[in-house]
Design a protein around this motif. Sequence first.
Motif, short mmCIF file in Angstrom:
data_model
loop_
_atom_site.label_atom_id
_atom_site.label_comp_id
_atom_site.label_asym_id
_atom_site.label_seq_id
_atom_site.Cartn_x
_atom_site.Cartn_y
_atom_site.Cartn_z
N UNK A 190 22.32 -16.18 6.81
CA UNK A 190 21.78 -15.64 5.34
C UNK A 190 21.35 -14.36 5.49
N UNK A 191 20.62 -13.80 6.45
CA UNK A 191 20.53 -12.38 6.56
C UNK A 191 21.59 -11.76 6.48
N UNK A 192 22.72 -11.91 7.25
CA UNK A 192 23.93 -11.04 7.25
C UNK A 192 24.49 -11.06 5.84
N UNK A 239 15.52 -19.99 0.40
CA UNK A 239 16.26 -18.74 0.60
C UNK A 239 17.20 -18.29 -0.75
N UNK A 240 16.47 -17.14 -1.09
CA UNK A 240 16.98 -16.53 -2.55
C UNK A 240 17.92 -15.22 -2.37
N UNK A 241 19.18 -15.31 -3.26
CA UNK A 241 19.97 -14.67 -3.14
C UNK A 241 19.60 -13.06 -3.56
N UNK A 242 18.57 -12.42 -2.92
CA UNK A 242 18.13 -11.09 -3.18
C UNK A 242 19.12 -9.98 -3.17
N UNK A 243 19.31 -9.29 -4.21
CA UNK A 243 20.14 -8.07 -4.33
C UNK A 243 19.18 -6.79 -3.67
N UNK A 244 20.20 -5.78 -3.30
CA UNK A 244 19.66 -4.50 -2.63
C UNK A 244 18.58 -4.52 -1.80
N UNK A 245 18.62 -5.25 -1.09
CA UNK A 245 17.83 -5.38 0.23
C UNK A 245 18.40 -4.31 1.33
N UNK A 246 17.17 -3.38 1.34
CA UNK A 246 17.32 -2.26 2.14
C UNK A 246 16.90 -2.57 3.78
N UNK A 247 15.90 -3.36 3.89
CA UNK A 247 15.28 -3.60 5.26
C UNK A 247 14.89 -5.37 5.13
N UNK A 248 15.31 -5.79 6.42
CA UNK A 248 14.79 -7.13 6.86
C UNK A 248 13.85 -7.02 7.75
N UNK A 249 12.55 -7.41 7.54
CA UNK A 249 11.66 -7.34 8.87
C UNK A 249 11.32 -8.68 9.26
N UNK A 250 11.66 -8.78 10.58
CA UNK A 250 11.56 -10.23 11.14
C UNK A 250 10.19 -10.70 11.73
N UNK A 251 9.57 -11.70 11.43
CA UNK A 251 8.50 -12.40 11.96
C UNK A 251 8.56 -13.68 12.56
N UNK A 252 9.59 -13.89 13.03
CA UNK A 252 10.20 -15.08 13.74
C UNK A 252 10.72 -14.98 15.13
N UNK A 305 0.84 -1.25 0.19
CA UNK A 305 -0.14 -0.08 -0.19
C UNK A 305 0.68 1.41 0.03
N UNK A 306 1.92 1.25 0.76
CA UNK A 306 2.98 2.31 0.85
C UNK A 306 3.84 2.45 -0.30
N UNK A 307 3.78 1.47 -1.41
CA UNK A 307 4.40 1.35 -2.55
C UNK A 307 5.88 0.97 -2.32
N UNK A 308 6.16 -0.04 -1.54
CA UNK A 308 7.55 -0.30 -0.99
C UNK A 308 7.62 -1.74 -1.85
N UNK A 309 8.79 -1.82 -2.51
CA UNK A 309 9.10 -2.94 -3.04
C UNK A 309 9.62 -3.95 -2.23
N UNK A 310 8.60 -5.24 -2.10
CA UNK A 310 8.71 -6.25 -1.04
C UNK A 310 8.92 -7.77 -1.79
N UNK A 311 9.75 -8.34 -1.19
CA UNK A 311 9.83 -9.82 -1.37
C UNK A 311 9.50 -10.46 0.09
N UNK A 312 9.44 -12.01 -0.13
CA UNK A 312 8.74 -12.47 1.34
C UNK A 312 9.56 -13.85 1.25
N UNK A 313 9.88 -14.39 2.56
CA UNK A 313 10.32 -15.73 2.59
C UNK A 313 9.49 -16.42 3.81
N UNK A 314 8.91 -17.55 3.66
CA UNK A 314 8.15 -18.30 4.42
C UNK A 314 8.34 -19.76 4.22
N UNK A 315 7.45 -20.60 5.19
CA UNK A 315 7.71 -21.97 5.12
C UNK A 315 6.77 -22.61 4.04
#
Length: 120
Positions: free
Chosen positions: A75-77, A51-64, A27-37
């Motif tokens: 992976x996150x690092x 686990x994808x080798x995403x490029x140019x990740x600005x923010x990782x938001x955790x729900x674990x 809704x806030x027009x943020x480019x978003x990718x997602x990982x889940x089970x």
Amino acid sequence: MQKKTLVIGASNNTNRYSNIAINRLKQYDQETVAFGLREGTVAGVEIDTNLMPYKDIDTVTLYLNPQRQKSYYDYIISLHPKRVIFNPGTENPEFQNMLKTEGIAFEESCTLVLLSTNQY
């Protein structure tokens, strides 16, 4: 599009905060990718189960929870995000210390609140 965000712990369940966050990010027009089970699509975002080798990740938001985060530390690092958001219930001093050592910013906050208050 502004900052690319990776949602870790993504869910198809509309009652889950990760699902709400994906919807709100879009809704806030943020480019978003997602990982889940489980595979699925939320607001047009495919949930990757590998686990994808995403490029140019600005923010990782955790729900674990902290225990489940352990297997994703490296992976996150490896993505070299600018910051990691620890949403309520995901706070993890062990991982935060690792991020600090790697020069990756982090904050204990709520993605939904940050978006709604224009602080994202």
